[in-house]
Every structure is written in C-alpha cells, then in structure tokens.
Design a protein around this motif. Sequence first.
Motif, PDB file in Angstrom:
ATOM      1  N   GLU A 173       4.174  15.832  42.768  1.00  0.00           N
ATOM      2  CA  GLU A 173       2.701  15.830  42.772  1.00  0.00           C
ATOM      3  C   GLU A 173       2.173  17.248  42.855  1.00  0.00           C
ATOM      4  O   GLU A 173       0.991  17.477  42.908  1.00  0.00           O
ATOM      5  N   TRP A 178      -3.292  24.483  42.163  1.00  0.00           N
ATOM      6  CA  TRP A 178      -2.587  23.206  42.191  1.00  0.00           C
ATOM      7  C   TRP A 178      -1.353  23.294  41.287  1.00  0.00           C
ATOM      8  O   TRP A 178      -1.443  23.716  40.143  1.00  0.00           O
ATOM      9  N   SER A 204       5.243  15.240  35.999  1.00  0.00           N
ATOM     10  CA  SER A 204       3.906  14.958  36.519  1.00  0.00           C
ATOM     11  C   SER A 204       3.492  13.553  36.101  1.00  0.00           C
ATOM     12  O   SER A 204       3.855  13.084  35.010  1.00  0.00           O
ATOM     13  N   PRO A 230      -3.183  13.958  36.081  1.00  0.00           N
ATOM     14  CA  PRO A 230      -4.020  14.922  36.798  1.00  0.00           C
ATOM     15  C   PRO A 230      -4.627  14.386  38.102  1.00  0.00           C
ATOM     16  O   PRO A 230      -5.419  15.056  38.725  1.00  0.00           O
ATOM     17  N   ARG A 231      -4.244  13.189  38.502  1.00  0.00           N
ATOM     18  CA  ARG A 231      -4.772  12.665  39.763  1.00  0.00           C
ATOM     19  C   ARG A 231      -3.623  12.395  40.738  1.00  0.00           C
ATOM     20  O   ARG A 231      -2.479  12.183  40.300  1.00  0.00           O
ATOM     21  N   ILE A 232      -3.955  12.436  42.017  1.00  0.00           N
ATOM     22  CA  ILE A 232      -2.928  12.160  43.014  1.00  0.00           C
ATOM     23  C   ILE A 232      -2.846  10.656  43.197  1.00  0.00           C
ATOM     24  O   ILE A 232      -3.830  10.016  43.589  1.00  0.00           O
ATOM     25  N   LEU A 233      -1.706  10.072  42.895  1.00  0.00           N
ATOM     26  CA  LEU A 233      -1.536   8.620  43.014  1.00  0.00           C
ATOM     27  C   LEU A 233      -0.951   8.281  44.387  1.00  0.00           C
ATOM     28  O   LEU A 233      -0.143   9.026  44.923  1.00  0.00           O
TER      29      LEU A 233
END
Length: 258
Positions: free
Chosen positions: A168, A177, A229, A232-235
């Motif tokens: 992540e 990031w 990856s 683009p979002r944190i799951l």
Amino acid sequence: MKAPPRLYVENLPKEGESLTLPREAAHYVATVMRRRVGDDLRLFDGVNGEWMARISHVERKDVRLVIGPQSRAFAAVPDLILLFAPVKKTRAEFIVEKATELGARALAQVQTARTNARPLRYERMELIAREAAEQTERLDLPQILAHTPLDEVLKTWDEGRPLIFCDEAGDEDDAPWGGASGRALPMASALQKAGCAGQKAAILIGPEGGFTPDERRDLRARDNVLAVSLGPRILRADTAALAALTLWQAHCGDWQNQ
Ligand code: SAM
C-alpha cells in the motif's frame, strides 16, 4: 431443478456402500434442509471427487445414505496461497470465506509488526472454509496453514513460488506517497509483465496498520517478491484480499479457461 445439496465428508465409502452422517451434518440435512428418505445429496471428500448419495434413513440426528455413482472427478484449484495479517474477526472471516470461493489452495495468517488483532482460531477458519467450499462447488478444501510470524515465513520461503506483495506504499514520513522507492506497478500490469499463467504463487496482505517501512524494504529486496499496487486508494485488508485474488485468478489462474 436445483442441484442436490453438497456436503464435505471425510473417508467416503465406495459406491453401493452405506454411510451414517456425522451428527452436525445429519442435523443440517434432516432439520435445516428438511430432506427425506429417497432424496439425493452430493458428497465430496476433498481428494477424490464428488459422488451422488441417496438418503435411506432420516431422523433428527441420524441420517444414513447409500453411496451412488461418481458425479464429478476431482479437480484441484490453482496453487495459490493467501497470506494475510490477522484483522478484526468479522473481516478475517470474510477473507477466509472469499478466499475459498476465489480458489485459494491454502490460507495462512502471518503476524506482522503492526498486526493488532488476534488471529482467527484454526477450527473457526476450517469451518468457514468447509461451508464455503460446499457452497462454491469446490472439490477440495483450502489447506489452513499455521499462524506464523512474517519473518519466519520468509526465512523458509519456497524460492520457486513468487510472492505477490500488496504494497500500500507505506508511510515514510519524509517521502511522498509511495515512499522513496515509489509506488509499485498496478497488479494487473505487474502480473502481465512477470508472466504468471499456470504458475504457483502467493499473495500477501498486511494488517489494518499496513506494513512498516522496514518490512516493505525487506520484502521489496527479495528476488521472488513482486510488489504490486491495488490502485490509488487505500483498501481495507479484506477488500484488498478480494481484489488481489480476483486479479490473480483473472490473469494467472482458472478464470482464464473456464
Ligand atoms: N495502514 C495503511 C495505510 O493507511 O496506508 C493501510 C493498510 S490496508 C488497510 C491493509 C493491507 O491491504 C495493506 O497492508 C496492503 O497489503 C493492502 N492494500 C490496501 N490498499 C492497497 C493498495 N492501494 N495497494 C496495494 N495494497 C493495498
């Protein structure tokens, strides 16, 4: 017409022989499924395939069957191991159920530096996996491996098995990031680039708090680790497990040739 219910039964007898179901299976068949004498079931033993079976006697907790012909030959799921850090109970149970449906051959909880949840008990994982395998028409049960510290897992890792590290991208304070090493390739392109069809593999999902910069550095330094990856979002860990398993099956596993 709906197919007869499926049950996992160890040590299936031969065609023509009879079988008395274990108590909880008998209760399920007699009371929950309300099956009667003459009704059919499908039984699989996890190693030899699936057989038809006809109910010859049914009482509350006493159900006897006569084994019929084989209905399906055994077929294994692809050789994919899901490694995941313990997370909250309901989410961990979700991971076990979905990993079974999505065809993971084995499951293991791995203890990482930031793991802050207790691991699911082996018996709980086994029960969830068995019920999911019955429902999803699998012919095997996923193997439940022991809960092990990540560094132990890596020390004895099979060099011939690529480890797909769902990265992540960490949280190095003084870096954008993705940290100094930047974000990993999106999983789909990474798999395409690496080539994976028909190969064994493992997927690693971290805890709620993610991987530490040290863990990421150690993992990414290994030759057979493929950092990827998941967008683009944190799951959440359970979402990440579902997504990674889906991508792997679609690109490398048995979703290609149904
Ligand atoms: N604490 C971390 C953070 O906020 O940056 C999030 C950890 S996430 C809840 C749990 C695990 O899911 C991660 O360790 C990773 O394995 C996986 N994961 C979640 N989002 C991801 C992404 N966008 N790319 C790769 N892996 C991801």
